[in-house]
Write an enzyme that holds these catalytic residues in place. Structure first.
Site, PDB file in Angstrom:
ATOM      1  N   ASP A 154      50.319  50.045  52.754  1.00  0.00           N
ATOM      2  CA  ASP A 154      51.243  48.815  52.070  1.00  0.00           C
ATOM      3  C   ASP A 154      51.147  48.781  50.702  1.00  0.00           C
ATOM      4  OD1 ASP A 154      48.749  47.893  52.100  1.00  0.00           O
ATOM      5  OD2 ASP A 154      49.024  46.442  53.869  1.00  0.00           O
ATOM      6  N   GLU A 184      51.649  43.191  49.547  1.00  0.00           N
ATOM      7  CA  GLU A 184      51.565  44.104  50.653  1.00  0.00           C
ATOM      8  C   GLU A 184      52.540  43.778  51.757  1.00  0.00           C
ATOM      9  OE1 GLU A 184      48.931  42.887  49.254  1.00  0.00           O
ATOM     10  OE2 GLU A 184      47.787  44.423  48.252  1.00  0.00           O
ATOM     11  N   HIS A 187      38.986  41.972  46.905  1.00  0.00           N
ATOM     12  CA  HIS A 187      39.891  42.187  45.843  1.00  0.00           C
ATOM     13  C   HIS A 187      41.282  41.860  45.921  1.00  0.00           C
ATOM     14  CE1 HIS A 187      42.411  44.717  48.408  1.00  0.00           C
ATOM     15  NE2 HIS A 187      41.252  45.336  49.119  1.00  0.00           N
TER      16      HIS A 187
HETATM   17  C1  UD1 Z   1      45.553  48.207  45.097  1.00  0.00           C
HETATM   18  C2  UD1 Z   1      46.407  47.677  46.201  1.00  0.00           C
HETATM   19  C3  UD1 Z   1      46.084  46.994  47.207  1.00  0.00           C
HETATM   20  C4  UD1 Z   1      44.957  47.629  48.174  1.00  0.00           C
HETATM   21  C5  UD1 Z   1      43.752  47.829  47.013  1.00  0.00           C
HETATM   22  C6  UD1 Z   1      42.408  48.755  47.491  1.00  0.00           C
HETATM   23  C7  UD1 Z   1      48.874  47.318  45.559  1.00  0.00           C
HETATM   24  C8  UD1 Z   1      49.646  46.464  44.781  1.00  0.00           C
HETATM   25  N1  UD1 Z   1      47.504  46.691  45.303  1.00  0.00           N
HETATM   26  O1  UD1 Z   1      45.073  46.941  44.592  1.00  0.00           O
HETATM   27  O2  UD1 Z   1      47.175  46.785  48.172  1.00  0.00           O
HETATM   28  O3  UD1 Z   1      44.298  46.901  49.140  1.00  0.00           O
HETATM   29  O4  UD1 Z   1      44.399  48.636  45.942  1.00  0.00           O
HETATM   30  O5  UD1 Z   1      41.578  48.689  46.813  1.00  0.00           O
HETATM   31  O6  UD1 Z   1      49.047  48.377  45.598  1.00  0.00           O
HETATM   32  N2  UD1 Z   1      41.084  50.198  38.416  1.00  0.00           N
HETATM   33  C9  UD1 Z   1      40.277  50.805  37.816  1.00  0.00           C
HETATM   34  N3  UD1 Z   1      39.895  51.998  38.434  1.00  0.00           N
HETATM   35  C10 UD1 Z   1      39.946  52.314  39.584  1.00  0.00           C
HETATM   36  C11 UD1 Z   1      40.858  51.365  40.297  1.00  0.00           C
HETATM   37  C12 UD1 Z   1      41.257  50.198  39.696  1.00  0.00           C
HETATM   38  O7  UD1 Z   1      40.009  50.833  36.700  1.00  0.00           O
HETATM   39  O8  UD1 Z   1      39.877  53.405  40.311  1.00  0.00           O
HETATM   40  C13 UD1 Z   1      41.494  48.797  37.894  1.00  0.00           C
HETATM   41  C14 UD1 Z   1      42.528  49.027  36.727  1.00  0.00           C
HETATM   42  O9  UD1 Z   1      42.611  48.317  35.714  1.00  0.00           O
HETATM   43  C15 UD1 Z   1      43.944  48.885  37.436  1.00  0.00           C
HETATM   44  C16 UD1 Z   1      43.399  47.482  38.370  1.00  0.00           C
HETATM   45  O10 UD1 Z   1      42.047  47.914  38.812  1.00  0.00           O
HETATM   46  O11 UD1 Z   1      44.970  48.494  36.770  1.00  0.00           O
HETATM   47  C17 UD1 Z   1      44.292  47.217  39.344  1.00  0.00           C
HETATM   48  O12 UD1 Z   1      44.546  48.287  40.266  1.00  0.00           O
HETATM   49  P1  UD1 Z   1      45.872  48.238  41.483  1.00  0.00           P
HETATM   50  O13 UD1 Z   1      45.925  49.516  42.144  1.00  0.00           O
HETATM   51  O14 UD1 Z   1      47.057  47.792  40.721  1.00  0.00           O
HETATM   52  O15 UD1 Z   1      45.402  47.066  42.136  1.00  0.00           O
HETATM   53  P2  UD1 Z   1      44.010  46.727  43.218  1.00  0.00           P
HETATM   54  O16 UD1 Z   1      43.765  45.393  43.037  1.00  0.00           O
HETATM   55  O17 UD1 Z   1      43.221  47.941  42.919  1.00  0.00           O
HETATM   56  N1  UDP Z   2      34.964  51.340  50.536  1.00  0.00           N
HETATM   57  C1  UDP Z   2      34.251  52.278  50.017  1.00  0.00           C
HETATM   58  N2  UDP Z   2      33.467  52.001  48.971  1.00  0.00           N
HETATM   59  C2  UDP Z   2      33.239  50.814  48.749  1.00  0.00           C
HETATM   60  C3  UDP Z   2      34.077  49.295  49.319  1.00  0.00           C
HETATM   61  C4  UDP Z   2      34.840  49.910  50.379  1.00  0.00           C
HETATM   62  O1  UDP Z   2      34.609  53.358  50.492  1.00  0.00           O
HETATM   63  O2  UDP Z   2      32.493  50.195  47.760  1.00  0.00           O
HETATM   64  C5  UDP Z   2      35.843  51.452  51.795  1.00  0.00           C
HETATM   65  C6  UDP Z   2      35.777  50.901  53.062  1.00  0.00           C
HETATM   66  O3  UDP Z   2      35.014  51.357  53.916  1.00  0.00           O
HETATM   67  C7  UDP Z   2      37.346  50.957  53.518  1.00  0.00           C
HETATM   68  C8  UDP Z   2      38.029  50.982  52.221  1.00  0.00           C
HETATM   69  O4  UDP Z   2      37.171  51.468  51.286  1.00  0.00           O
HETATM   70  O5  UDP Z   2      37.386  52.311  54.300  1.00  0.00           O
HETATM   71  C9  UDP Z   2      38.577  49.643  51.918  1.00  0.00           C
HETATM   72  O6  UDP Z   2      39.242  49.325  50.436  1.00  0.00           O
HETATM   73  P1  UDP Z   2      39.711  48.319  50.044  1.00  0.00           P
HETATM   74  O7  UDP Z   2      38.837  47.126  50.577  1.00  0.00           O
HETATM   75  O8  UDP Z   2      39.718  48.939  48.642  1.00  0.00           O
HETATM   76  O9  UDP Z   2      41.164  48.300  50.511  1.00  0.00           O
HETATM   77  P2  UDP Z   2      41.840  47.638  51.876  1.00  0.00           P
HETATM   78  O10 UDP Z   2      41.346  48.367  52.968  1.00  0.00           O
HETATM   79  O11 UDP Z   2      41.881  46.232  51.692  1.00  0.00           O
HETATM   80  O12 UDP Z   2      43.513  48.003  51.485  1.00  0.00           O
END
Ligand code: UD1
Ligand code: UDP
Length: 377
Positions: A95, A131, A212
């Site tokens: 999602d 999502e 998050h």
């Molecule tokens: C995203 C997904 C969420 C998922 C989550 C898992 C959307 C809208 N959100 O949320 O559904 O549950 O990932 O973790 O698709 N950033 C970094 N490095 C990284 C990752 C993120 O710097 O490796 C920072 C960047 O500033 C980026 C921000 O985090 O712009 C937000 O990342 P984004 O993927 O938009 O949202 P998440 O909160 O990570």
């Molecule tokens: N996870 C990981 N490292 C971390 C935190 C979580 O590998 O420091 C793994 C966790 O075991 C799970 C996935 O990342 O498989 C969950 O990711 P996240 O919570 O970012 O996203 P969501 O599942 O809520 O979309």
């Protein structure tokens, strides 16, 4: 048949890694992978662990990216790749904005869509946002709906969508089983992990925290930090918190909790290390979807910092509890688990409502045109 798997965030990569592997083993399928790079660091950690070398990388991540900026970069980037690869199927997961934008881009090109982890619902567009909207958009467009459980399949049936519904189990259990196996069977990995977490005090219980969700930005995260600050005063507890890289999370968390004794704020962990930490934990406090699915498999009690969940199976089984983001409620629920052994053991039961480790094989077989026996608990 050309199957193009598209993913971009940490959880999608973890959950698609076993699918990519299963697709490569299918003789009639040419498996192609495109990562969007919605996450950079957190995605690359997973690609390295599962040895996935993507055929394409859109590298779309920007600091503090907007949903529209992200979606438009994904759609534009994929359009070029569709022209080059001519996929018969585009496979997306879950999602995220990556998955939703990839589905729209595929639908605009009349390419069939397979949706892994279809049918999860809260029926509240605000929780989780965005999502809940994303997964509904994808399910409307998909030809093959790979529902992890009967509950998610029931949601899809009730919505009378056009796609074929298959109950496969969740591929996260495939990834978890493989990773637990690597840790169990390789003494060198275990030694490395023990050294990495040698700062943990064996005499104190471990509370593992992740968070998050966008709907908790602001007050929600302030409350969560308040609860953790309060809990950190307990001498029998240590808190380990791999902090998500989203600046809306890492900003307040570091500001409010840095330097507190008993709270270890650490970088996002590569999956192997995180699985080790889940196994070391006594209680997991999280708003993560994936962790809600994994922890019951490891027999770890989970308190979910949300008001609703699209993963009701473990809540119904009594091993996951929704606690919202109220500071007092969070503190109270953790303290109850710490203080009441009978209550704790009722929660700490190994259950597998989300999968049996064969989900990816079912998905690959279905795409290859074979009949599959569905996942059943
Ligand atoms: C995203 C997904 C969420 C998922 C989550 C898992 C959307 C809208 N959100 O949320 O559904 O549950 O990932 O973790 O698709 N950033 C970094 N490095 C990284 C990752 C993120 O710097 O490796 C920072 C960047 O500033 C980026 C921000 O985090 O712009 C937000 O990342 P984004 O993927 O938009 O949202 P998440 O909160 O990570
Ligand atoms: N996870 C990981 N490292 C971390 C935190 C979580 O590998 O420091 C793994 C966790 O075991 C799970 C996935 O990342 O498989 C969950 O990711 P996240 O919570 O970012 O996203 P969501 O599942 O809520 O979309």
């Amino acid at each position: 048949m050309h199957v193009l798997s598209v993913f971009g965030t940490r959880p999608e990569a973890i959950k698609m890694a076993p699918v990519v592997k299963a697709l490569s083993a299918e003789k009639g399928i040419r498996s192609i992978t495109c990562v969007t790079g919605q996450h950079r660091t957190m995605l690359d950690q997973v690609l390295a662990l599962f040895d996935i070398k993507p055929d394409f990388d859109l590298a779309v991540m920007a600091p503090n990216q907007t949903l529209n900026g992200l979606a438009s970069r994904v759609m534009a980037g994929l359009d070029d790749i569709f022209a080059e690869v001519r996929p018969d199927y585009v496979l997306v997961h879950g999602d995220t904005t990556t998955a939703m934008a990839a589905s729209l881009a595929a639908a605009h090109r009349n390419i069939k869509i397979g949706h892994v982890e279809a049918g999860l619902r809260t029926y509240d567009l605000a929780k989780p946002w965005p999502e809940e909207l994303n997964r509904r958009v994808i399910d409307v467009a998909a030809t093959k709906l790979f529902a992890p459980t009967e509950t998610s399949a029931d949601n899809l049936r009730a919505e009378r969508l056009g796609g074929e519904i298959l109950v496969t189990g969740n591929t996260v259990i495939d990834a978890l089983k493989e990773t637990v196996g690597r840790i169990d069977n390789d003494p060198a990995i275990r030694t490395r992990l023990e050294a990495q977490f040698s700062f943990l005090d064996p005499s104190r219980r471990v509370l593992l925290v992740t968070g998050h969700r966008r709907e908790s930005f602001g007050d929600g995260f302030l409350n969560i930090c308040k609860a953790l600050a309060e809990l950190s005063r307990r001498a029998d507890l240590q808190i380990v918190y791999p902090v998500h890289l989203n600046p809306n999370v890492s900003g307040p968390v570091h500001e409010l909790l840095s330097g507190k004794p008993n709270i270890h704020l650490i970088e996002p962990q590569e999956y192997l290390s995180f699985v080790y930490l889940m196994n070391r934990a006594d209680i997991i406090l999280t708003d993560s979807g994936g962790v809600q699915e994994e922890a019951p498999s490891l027999g770890k009690p989970v308190l979910v910092m949300r008001d609703v969940t699209e993963r009701p199976e473990a809540v119904a089984a009594g091993v996951v509890r929704l606690v919202g983001t109220d500071a007092q409620r969070i503190t109270g629920e953790v303290e109850r688990l710490l203080g009441d052994a009978a209550y704790y053991s009722g929660f700490a039961r190994i259950l597998n409502p989300y999968g049996d480790g064969l989900a990816s094989k079912r998905i690959a077989a279905s795409l290859a045109g074979r009949d599959i026996a569905p996942f059943a608990i």
